[in-house]
Motif scaffolding. Structure first.
Motif, PDB file in Angstrom:
ATOM      1  N   SER A 148       0.820  -1.210   0.000  1.00  0.00           N
ATOM      2  CA  SER A 148       0.000   0.000   0.000  1.00  0.00           C
ATOM      3  C   SER A 148       0.853   1.259   0.000  1.00  0.00           C
ATOM      4  O   SER A 148       1.980   1.257   0.513  1.00  0.00           O
ATOM      5  N   ALA A 149       0.309   2.303  -0.596  1.00  0.00           N
ATOM      6  CA  ALA A 149       0.893   3.639  -0.466  1.00  0.00           C
ATOM      7  C   ALA A 149       0.258   4.264   0.772  1.00  0.00           C
ATOM      8  O   ALA A 149      -0.784   4.931   0.689  1.00  0.00           O
ATOM      9  N   TRP A 150       0.859   4.007   1.927  1.00  0.00           N
ATOM     10  CA  TRP A 150       0.213   4.266   3.209  1.00  0.00           C
ATOM     11  C   TRP A 150      -0.192   5.711   3.404  1.00  0.00           C
ATOM     12  O   TRP A 150      -1.248   6.006   3.951  1.00  0.00           O
ATOM     13  N   PHE A 151       0.656   6.635   2.970  1.00  0.00           N
ATOM     14  CA  PHE A 151       0.391   8.044   3.243  1.00  0.00           C
ATOM     15  C   PHE A 151      -0.353   8.744   2.108  1.00  0.00           C
ATOM     16  O   PHE A 151      -0.416   9.965   2.060  1.00  0.00           O
ATOM     17  N   SER A 152      -0.917   7.956   1.197  1.00  0.00           N
ATOM     18  CA  SER A 152      -1.723   8.538   0.124  1.00  0.00           C
ATOM     19  C   SER A 152      -3.205   8.513   0.461  1.00  0.00           C
ATOM     20  O   SER A 152      -4.022   9.057  -0.269  1.00  0.00           O
ATOM     21  N   SER A 153      -3.557   7.885   1.572  1.00  0.00           N
ATOM     22  CA  SER A 153      -4.948   7.777   2.000  1.00  0.00           C
ATOM     23  C   SER A 153      -5.098   8.400   3.381  1.00  0.00           C
ATOM     24  O   SER A 153      -4.308   8.119   4.287  1.00  0.00           O
ATOM     25  N   SER A 154      -6.119   9.229   3.542  1.00  0.00           N
ATOM     26  CA  SER A 154      -6.334   9.878   4.836  1.00  0.00           C
ATOM     27  C   SER A 154      -6.716   8.859   5.908  1.00  0.00           C
ATOM     28  O   SER A 154      -6.312   8.979   7.070  1.00  0.00           O
ATOM     29  N   LEU A 155      -7.497   7.833   5.530  1.00  0.00           N
ATOM     30  CA  LEU A 155      -7.890   6.808   6.493  1.00  0.00           C
ATOM     31  C   LEU A 155      -6.677   6.024   6.975  1.00  0.00           C
ATOM     32  O   LEU A 155      -6.499   5.805   8.189  1.00  0.00           O
ATOM     33  N   LEU A 156      -5.825   5.581   6.038  1.00  0.00           N
ATOM     34  CA  LEU A 156      -4.627   4.840   6.414  1.00  0.00           C
ATOM     35  C   LEU A 156      -3.693   5.702   7.251  1.00  0.00           C
ATOM     36  O   LEU A 156      -3.071   5.217   8.208  1.00  0.00           O
ATOM     37  N   THR A 157      -3.605   6.980   6.910  1.00  0.00           N
ATOM     38  CA  THR A 157      -2.746   7.882   7.677  1.00  0.00           C
ATOM     39  C   THR A 157      -3.257   8.041   9.102  1.00  0.00           C
ATOM     40  O   THR A 157      -2.472   8.072  10.057  1.00  0.00           O
ATOM     41  N   ARG A 158      -4.577   8.131   9.264  1.00  0.00           N
ATOM     42  CA  ARG A 158      -5.159   8.210  10.610  1.00  0.00           C
ATOM     43  C   ARG A 158      -4.818   6.956  11.413  1.00  0.00           C
ATOM     44  O   ARG A 158      -4.481   7.036  12.599  1.00  0.00           O
ATOM     45  N   ILE A 159      -4.927   5.796  10.774  1.00  0.00           N
ATOM     46  CA  ILE A 159      -4.620   4.533  11.451  1.00  0.00           C
ATOM     47  C   ILE A 159      -3.155   4.502  11.879  1.00  0.00           C
ATOM     48  O   ILE A 159      -2.823   4.079  13.001  1.00  0.00           O
ATOM     49  N   ILE A 160      -2.271   4.964  10.995  1.00  0.00           N
ATOM     50  CA  ILE A 160      -0.845   4.998  11.331  1.00  0.00           C
ATOM     51  C   ILE A 160      -0.599   5.932  12.509  1.00  0.00           C
ATOM     52  O   ILE A 160       0.197   5.630  13.409  1.00  0.00           O
ATOM     53  N   ILE A 161      -1.271   7.073  12.516  1.00  0.00           N
ATOM     54  CA  ILE A 161      -1.112   8.025  13.620  1.00  0.00           C
ATOM     55  C   ILE A 161      -1.551   7.392  14.947  1.00  0.00           C
ATOM     56  O   ILE A 161      -0.893   7.567  15.984  1.00  0.00           O
ATOM     57  N   VAL A 162      -2.647   6.620  14.914  1.00  0.00           N
ATOM     58  CA  VAL A 162      -3.088   5.924  16.125  1.00  0.00           C
ATOM     59  C   VAL A 162      -2.034   4.921  16.569  1.00  0.00           C
ATOM     60  O   VAL A 162      -1.703   4.820  17.762  1.00  0.00           O
ATOM     61  N   ILE A 163      -1.464   4.174  15.613  1.00  0.00           N
ATOM     62  CA  ILE A 163      -0.414   3.192  15.932  1.00  0.00           C
ATOM     63  C   ILE A 163       0.804   3.884  16.538  1.00  0.00           C
ATOM     64  O   ILE A 163       1.368   3.422  17.541  1.00  0.00           O
ATOM     65  N   VAL A 164       1.205   4.997  15.937  1.00  0.00           N
ATOM     66  CA  VAL A 164       2.362   5.743  16.450  1.00  0.00           C
ATOM     67  C   VAL A 164       2.087   6.255  17.856  1.00  0.00           C
ATOM     68  O   VAL A 164       2.953   6.190  18.745  1.00  0.00           O
ATOM     69  N   THR A 165       0.877   6.768  18.076  1.00  0.00           N
ATOM     70  CA  THR A 165       0.506   7.262  19.406  1.00  0.00           C
ATOM     71  C   THR A 165       0.595   6.156  20.443  1.00  0.00           C
ATOM     72  O   THR A 165       1.115   6.359  21.550  1.00  0.00           O
ATOM     73  N   LEU A 166       0.089   4.985  20.095  1.00  0.00           N
ATOM     74  CA  LEU A 166       0.152   3.845  21.009  1.00  0.00           C
ATOM     75  C   LEU A 166       1.604   3.482  21.304  1.00  0.00           C
ATOM     76  O   LEU A 166       1.987   3.271  22.458  1.00  0.00           O
ATOM     77  N   TRP A 167       2.414   3.394  20.268  1.00  0.00           N
ATOM     78  CA  TRP A 167       3.822   3.002  20.441  1.00  0.00           C
ATOM     79  C   TRP A 167       4.569   4.005  21.318  1.00  0.00           C
ATOM     80  O   TRP A 167       5.399   3.617  22.146  1.00  0.00           O
ATOM     81  N   ALA A 168       4.259   5.289  21.158  1.00  0.00           N
ATOM     82  CA  ALA A 168       4.999   6.326  21.863  1.00  0.00           C
ATOM     83  C   ALA A 168       4.560   6.506  23.313  1.00  0.00           C
ATOM     84  O   ALA A 168       5.373   6.874  24.167  1.00  0.00           O
TER      85      ALA A 168
END
Length: 296
Positions: A148-168
């Motif tokens: 996937s082109a992860w940062f080309s979709s707003s939904l996927l980007t939101r999901i990644i941001i949630v994952i990053v928040t959890l990790w941090a």
């Protein structure tokens, strides 16, 4: 003589608290009062503020971008906060086991992401989720799955941001909850064992009620941090303007209007509304905690 010494003690005490009080007025109260005044003006940093009354507030409620920012902000609050608190409680409960080897090492590993600057964390995950040479797509390719082109979709980007928040953030909340778990007397669990209680009964009737003060503290912090979501929006959105416009939050909108478009009055009005929302949620949390938080 006694009165003179008492006055001297008061003077010393005032000298010690003076830096804190001065800093509070200078860096908190004064900017807050100034923001309220600026929100009723039109000001671009370059000219004198022009008083325009409630025009900025009226404009706020008719601006579709503001409503998009509000929905995105609430998305991160409603998704990130429950996941953060739940996973942190699970990890804290696991690290509290007496027979777990290397508990100190695991605690350090979980806590380390919290001390990394959010901008650096965002850059790390931009590399991991890169569509061409990222670790995630490389792993998917090995498995023969679609990439996937992860940062080309707003939904996927939101999901990644949630994952990053959890990790941090999970490590920080895990340590707080772990401290609460370690204060629970073993006698409660022994009594539960005598009555034949399962691990689930122990968790529901012993662990959870006795760790609710720490849970409440973590919940308040997690909610406030989710409302302040800015760094990840700024970093992840810079590579794709369209995606950035779809994932923007209120904190990002305040920054952009104030320091990019130089609309300080409009930005201040949004900041005031934003502060009222956060204050309202915090008050609701404090009122609601009387129903489920148990202070021993």
């Amino acid at each position: 003589m006694h009165l003179h010494r008492k006055h001297k003690e008061w003077l010393v005490a005032y000298l010690f608290i003076a830096p804190t009080v001065f800093g509070l007025y200078l860096f908190f109260l004064y900017p807050m009062v100034s923001s309220v005044f600026i929100s009723f003006t039109k000001w671009n940093h370059l000219t004198a503020p022009e008083f325009i009354g409630l025009v900025n507030y009226s404009r706020l409620f008719h601006d579709p971008t503001i409503w998009l920012e509000f929905k995105n902000t609430m998305f991160f609050v409603l998704v990130s906060v429950p996941l953060t608190v739940a996973i942190s409680l699970f990890l804290a409960n696991a690290l509290n086991k007496k027979k777990l080897l290397g508990k100190g090492t695991f605690r350090t590993i979980f806590f380390l992401p919290y001390v990394i600057l959010p901008v650096i964390t965002a850059q790390i995950f931009m590399i991991i989720f890169n569509s061409r040479y990222g670790l995630v797509n490389g792993f998917l390719k090995i498995l023969g799955l679609g990439q996937s082109a992860w940062f080309s979709s707003s939904l996927l980007t939101r999901i990644i941001i949630v994952i990053v928040t959890l990790w941090a953030c999970i490590g920080y909340y895990t340590i707080i909850l772990l401290a609460g778990l370690q204060n629970i007397s073993p006698q409660y669990y022994e009594a539960c064992d005598i009555d034949g209680g399962s691990w689930w009964v122990k968790f529901i009737h012993v662990t959870f009620p006795l760790v609710t003060p720490q849970l409440f503290f973590c919940l308040v912090l997690a909610v406030i941090n989710s409302f302040k979501m800015f760094d990840y929006i700024f970093v992840f959105g810079k590579s794709n303007v369209i995606v950035r416009e779809n994932i923007r939050t209120m904190a990002f909108g305040i920054y952009e209007r104030g320091f990019t478009y130089l609309e300080m009055g409009y930005a201040s009005a949004e900041a005031i509304i934003f502060s009222i929302i956060v204050l309202g949620v915090t008050i609701l949390q404090n009122v609601g905690q009387k129903r489920w938080v148990h202070y021993s």
